[in-house]
Design a protein around this motif. Structure first.
Motif, mmCIF file in Angstrom:
data_model
loop_
_atom_site.group_PDB
_atom_site.id
_atom_site.type_symbol
_atom_site.label_atom_id
_atom_site.label_comp_id
_atom_site.label_asym_id
_atom_site.label_seq_id
_atom_site.Cartn_x
_atom_site.Cartn_y
_atom_site.Cartn_z
ATOM 1 N N THR A 1 18.359 -13.354 -1.327
ATOM 2 C CA THR A 1 18.290 -14.182 -2.541
ATOM 3 C C THR A 1 18.977 -15.531 -2.353
ATOM 4 O OG1 THR A 1 20.316 -13.163 -3.404
ATOM 5 C CG2 THR A 1 18.216 -12.136 -4.014
ATOM 6 N N VAL A 2 19.335 -15.873 -1.140
ATOM 7 C CA VAL A 2 19.951 -17.174 -0.881
ATOM 8 C C VAL A 2 18.949 -18.073 -0.154
ATOM 9 C CG1 VAL A 2 22.251 -16.154 -0.774
ATOM 10 C CG2 VAL A 2 20.951 -16.457 1.346
ATOM 11 N N ALA A 3 19.246 -19.357 -0.112
ATOM 12 C CA ALA A 3 18.336 -20.322 0.511
ATOM 13 C C ALA A 3 18.133 -20.013 1.993
ATOM 14 C CB ALA A 3 18.897 -21.737 0.351
ATOM 15 N N ARG A 4 16.956 -20.363 2.491
ATOM 16 C CA ARG A 4 16.642 -20.118 3.904
ATOM 17 C C ARG A 4 17.584 -20.879 4.838
ATOM 18 N NH1 ARG A 4 11.457 -20.332 1.639
ATOM 19 N NH2 ARG A 4 11.282 -22.567 2.102
ATOM 20 N N SER A 5 18.184 -21.951 4.342
ATOM 21 C CA SER A 5 19.122 -22.717 5.168
ATOM 22 C C SER A 5 20.474 -22.026 5.330
ATOM 23 C CB SER A 5 19.341 -24.108 4.563
ATOM 24 O OG SER A 5 19.893 -23.998 3.247
ATOM 25 N N HIS A 6 20.736 -21.007 4.523
ATOM 26 C CA HIS A 6 22.010 -20.294 4.624
ATOM 27 C C HIS A 6 22.056 -19.566 5.970
ATOM 28 C CE1 HIS A 6 25.299 -17.534 3.788
ATOM 29 N NE2 HIS A 6 25.560 -18.199 2.671
ATOM 30 N N PRO A 7 23.150 -19.644 6.686
ATOM 31 C CA PRO A 7 23.199 -19.018 8.015
ATOM 32 C C PRO A 7 23.034 -17.503 8.009
ATOM 33 C CG PRO A 7 25.372 -19.798 7.341
ATOM 34 C CD PRO A 7 24.385 -20.384 6.384
ATOM 35 N N LEU A 8 23.249 -16.851 6.858
ATOM 36 C CA LEU A 8 23.111 -15.401 6.770
ATOM 37 C C LEU A 8 21.850 -14.974 6.020
ATOM 38 C CD1 LEU A 8 26.816 -14.392 6.029
ATOM 39 C CD2 LEU A 8 25.630 -14.413 8.238
ATOM 40 N N HIS A 9 20.957 -15.920 5.734
ATOM 41 C CA HIS A 9 19.734 -15.588 4.990
ATOM 42 C C HIS A 9 18.933 -14.497 5.701
ATOM 43 C CE1 HIS A 9 15.927 -16.000 2.855
ATOM 44 N NE2 HIS A 9 15.334 -16.074 4.035
ATOM 45 N N SER A 10 18.371 -13.598 4.910
ATOM 46 C CA SER A 10 17.463 -12.574 5.426
ATOM 47 C C SER A 10 16.200 -12.574 4.584
ATOM 48 C CB SER A 10 18.113 -11.190 5.369
ATOM 49 O OG SER A 10 17.178 -10.180 5.682
ATOM 50 N N ALA A 11 15.071 -12.313 5.211
ATOM 51 C CA ALA A 11 13.809 -12.220 4.481
ATOM 52 C C ALA A 11 13.623 -10.848 3.855
ATOM 53 C CB ALA A 11 12.645 -12.525 5.423
ATOM 54 N N HIS A 12 14.479 -9.906 4.191
ATOM 55 C CA HIS A 12 14.258 -8.524 3.787
ATOM 56 C C HIS A 12 15.451 -7.955 3.024
ATOM 57 C CE1 HIS A 12 10.816 -8.476 6.492
ATOM 58 N NE2 HIS A 12 11.598 -8.949 7.441
ATOM 59 N N SER A 13 15.142 -7.048 2.122
ATOM 60 C CA SER A 13 16.163 -6.180 1.539
ATOM 61 C C SER A 13 16.355 -4.983 2.469
ATOM 62 C CB SER A 13 15.733 -5.704 0.152
ATOM 63 O OG SER A 13 15.552 -6.788 -0.728
ATOM 64 N N ARG A 14 17.290 -4.126 2.091
ATOM 65 C CA ARG A 14 17.576 -2.983 2.956
ATOM 66 C C ARG A 14 17.863 -1.753 2.096
ATOM 67 N NH1 ARG A 14 18.709 -2.221 8.273
ATOM 68 N NH2 ARG A 14 20.354 -0.733 8.870
ATOM 69 N N LEU A 15 17.233 -0.651 2.442
ATOM 70 C CA LEU A 15 17.478 0.638 1.800
ATOM 71 C C LEU A 15 18.400 1.449 2.705
ATOM 72 C CD1 LEU A 15 16.827 2.967 -0.238
ATOM 73 C CD2 LEU A 15 14.875 3.515 1.227
ATOM 74 N N VAL A 16 19.496 1.941 2.137
ATOM 75 C CA VAL A 16 20.434 2.774 2.885
ATOM 76 C C VAL A 16 20.576 4.111 2.162
ATOM 77 C CG1 VAL A 16 22.812 3.035 3.699
ATOM 78 C CG2 VAL A 16 21.691 0.794 3.811
ATOM 79 N N VAL A 17 20.415 5.205 2.909
ATOM 80 C CA VAL A 17 20.597 6.554 2.384
ATOM 81 C C VAL A 17 21.847 7.155 3.018
ATOM 82 C CG1 VAL A 17 19.615 8.873 2.207
ATOM 83 C CG2 VAL A 17 18.127 6.869 1.979
ATOM 84 N N LEU A 18 22.662 7.796 2.180
ATOM 85 C CA LEU A 18 23.911 8.395 2.639
ATOM 86 C C LEU A 18 23.931 9.877 2.293
ATOM 87 C CD1 LEU A 18 24.621 5.490 0.920
ATOM 88 C CD2 LEU A 18 26.654 5.753 2.358
ATOM 89 N N ALA A 19 24.393 10.694 3.210
ATOM 90 C CA ALA A 19 24.612 12.109 2.930
ATOM 91 C C ALA A 19 25.928 12.269 2.181
ATOM 92 C CB ALA A 19 24.642 12.903 4.221
ATOM 93 N N ILE A 20 25.959 13.206 1.241
ATOM 94 C CA ILE A 20 27.180 13.557 0.529
ATOM 95 C C ILE A 20 27.636 14.896 1.075
ATOM 96 C CG2 ILE A 20 28.223 14.035 -1.715
ATOM 97 C CD1 ILE A 20 26.038 12.304 -2.973
ATOM 98 N N GLU A 21 28.739 14.870 1.834
ATOM 99 C CA GLU A 21 29.205 16.053 2.536
ATOM 100 C C GLU A 21 30.710 16.203 2.349
ATOM 101 O OE1 GLU A 21 26.047 15.656 6.284
ATOM 102 O OE2 GLU A 21 28.090 14.846 6.458
ATOM 103 N N SER A 22 31.122 17.323 1.747
ATOM 104 C CA SER A 22 32.555 17.614 1.570
ATOM 105 C C SER A 22 33.305 16.449 0.934
ATOM 106 C CB SER A 22 33.192 17.975 2.926
ATOM 107 O OG SER A 22 32.537 19.081 3.514
#
Length: 374
Positions: free
Chosen positions: A285-306
């Motif tokens: 969601t930041v400008a393409r000129s931003h050094p950390l810009h990404s074209a993609h979102s990311r889905l992260v799944v986490l296990a819930i263990e103990s």
């Protein structure tokens, strides 16, 4: 028209998908379309594959606020839909606070808005109490929560509960028995544990917790007594977190916090309480000129263990992530992208996310959802 291919056998659920037809992002800046499509909620029955479309209803929608602005009743007869902002009629190209909530009748053909309530400014999200007769609408801009009650066939505001100035209540979840609720207060960096009496929050809060920077979206982990919160952060490129909350002890408390990536917009927990998921905007969601810009979102799944969160799988999807959720099989995961107008769908197989065909919305962007119980 949206398309969907078979995902396997599921129990009957109704999902309502909020579609913002007026907003787009151009190089990090949100623009209002000159010829927008209608804002609307699209509803589907998941009892069969492909999902059966139940229709669409024009209602105000907003991408702003957590992606929990739709609530579906347990009997699947109605939906409550809020919108945080609307287009400002006096300032072209600008937004202003909205003040309404729509009640959609899902039984009549065609479906229709049966009632429109005027609320306090900027209704951030909406949740239904397990009793089916009460609902809460947090207002981050007004430091309050509107308590609604269904009387006969209409919803009424029965109380507006005020919270500490600047606390910005934004999202909530009820416990499975309805006796308590968690309320995120990103303005003060806390999560309130509230007793609930006759559908109303009891103040002062019974307890408050600290999780991470900017606690916003919340999700309950079925009837396990666990919940998760997304700590949205500041969109600076620094890694953000989600936290696991245990409500079963003498006092509820945060029992683990896991680094997940940048800006977790949405968070979800599988009905069996074994996995959590988050949709990261990931600097899309930041400008393409931003050094950390990404074209993609990311889905992260986490296990819930103990009592711990362990990242087990991740996948990229379209930019400007919004809602994320599990279907009732606890293995089908979906994540919404505004940039590509899609609901991306994955199958969690062990520690692998396998992409599945998803829903596409050419004239509107999915920004939130509500899912009925089994």
């Amino acid at each position: 028209m949206s398309c969907w291919l078979a995902l396997g056998t599921l129990h009957a659920q109704t999902i309502g998908i909020a579609l913002d037809g007026k907003s787009r992002m151009v190089d990090g800046e949100v623009e209002i379309l000159k010829t927008p499509a209608p804002d609307r909620v699209a509803l589907y029955d998941t009892a069969s594959t492909p999902w059966r479309s139940l229709g669409e209803v024009a209602v105000p929608i907003s991408f702003q606020g957590p992606p929990s602005s739709v609530a579906i009743s347990a009997d699947r007869r109605e939906a409550l839909v809020t919108a945080f902002t609307r287009v400002d009629p006096g300032r072209p190209g600008a937004f202003t606070a909205n003040q309404t909530m729509a009640v959609v009748d899902l039984v009549v053909t065609p479906m229709r808005v049966a009632q429109t309530l005027v609320l306090a400014a900027a209704p951030s999200s909406v949740i239904l109490h397990p009793d089916g007769r009460h609902a809460w609408v947090p207002h981050a801009g007004a430091d309050s929560v509107s308590v609604l009650e269904k009387r006969a066939d209409h919803w009424e505001v029965i109380e507006v509960v005020r919270f500490e100035g600047g606390s910005a209540p934004i999202a909530a979840v009820f416990t499975a028995d309805g006796a308590h609720a968690l309320l995120s207060l990103p303005g003060s960096g806390r999560i309130a544990w509230l007793s609930v009496a006759e559908g109303r929050p009891v103040l002062p809060a019974a307890h408050e917790m600290s999780a991470g920077i900017g606690p916003t979206a919340l999700a309950l982990c079925g009837d396990t007594g666990l919940a998760v919160v997304a700590n949205y952060g500041k969109v600076t490129g620094d890694v953000d977190t989600i936290s696991l909350i245990d409500t079963r002890g003498v006092l509820p408390r945060v029992i683990d916090t896991a680094s997940v990536g940048v800006s977790p917009e949405g968070v979800a927990c599988a009905p069996d309480g074994r996995h959590a998921a988050t949709a990261l905007q990931n600097m899309s969601t930041v400008a393409r000129s931003h050094p950390l810009h990404s074209a993609h979102s990311r889905l992260v799944v986490l296990a819930i263990e103990s009592g711990r969160l362990r990242p087990v799988a991740a996948a990229e999807f379209g930019g400007w992530a919004q809602g994320v959720g599990f279907l009732d099989d606890a293995r089908t995961v979906f994540a919404q992208s505004m940039n590509d107008h899609r609901m991306h769908v994955f199958r969690l197989d062990g520690e692998t996310l396998a992409p599945l065909p998803g829903l596409s919305f050419p004239s509107g962007s999915p920004v939130a959802y509500g899912l009925s119980g089994r």
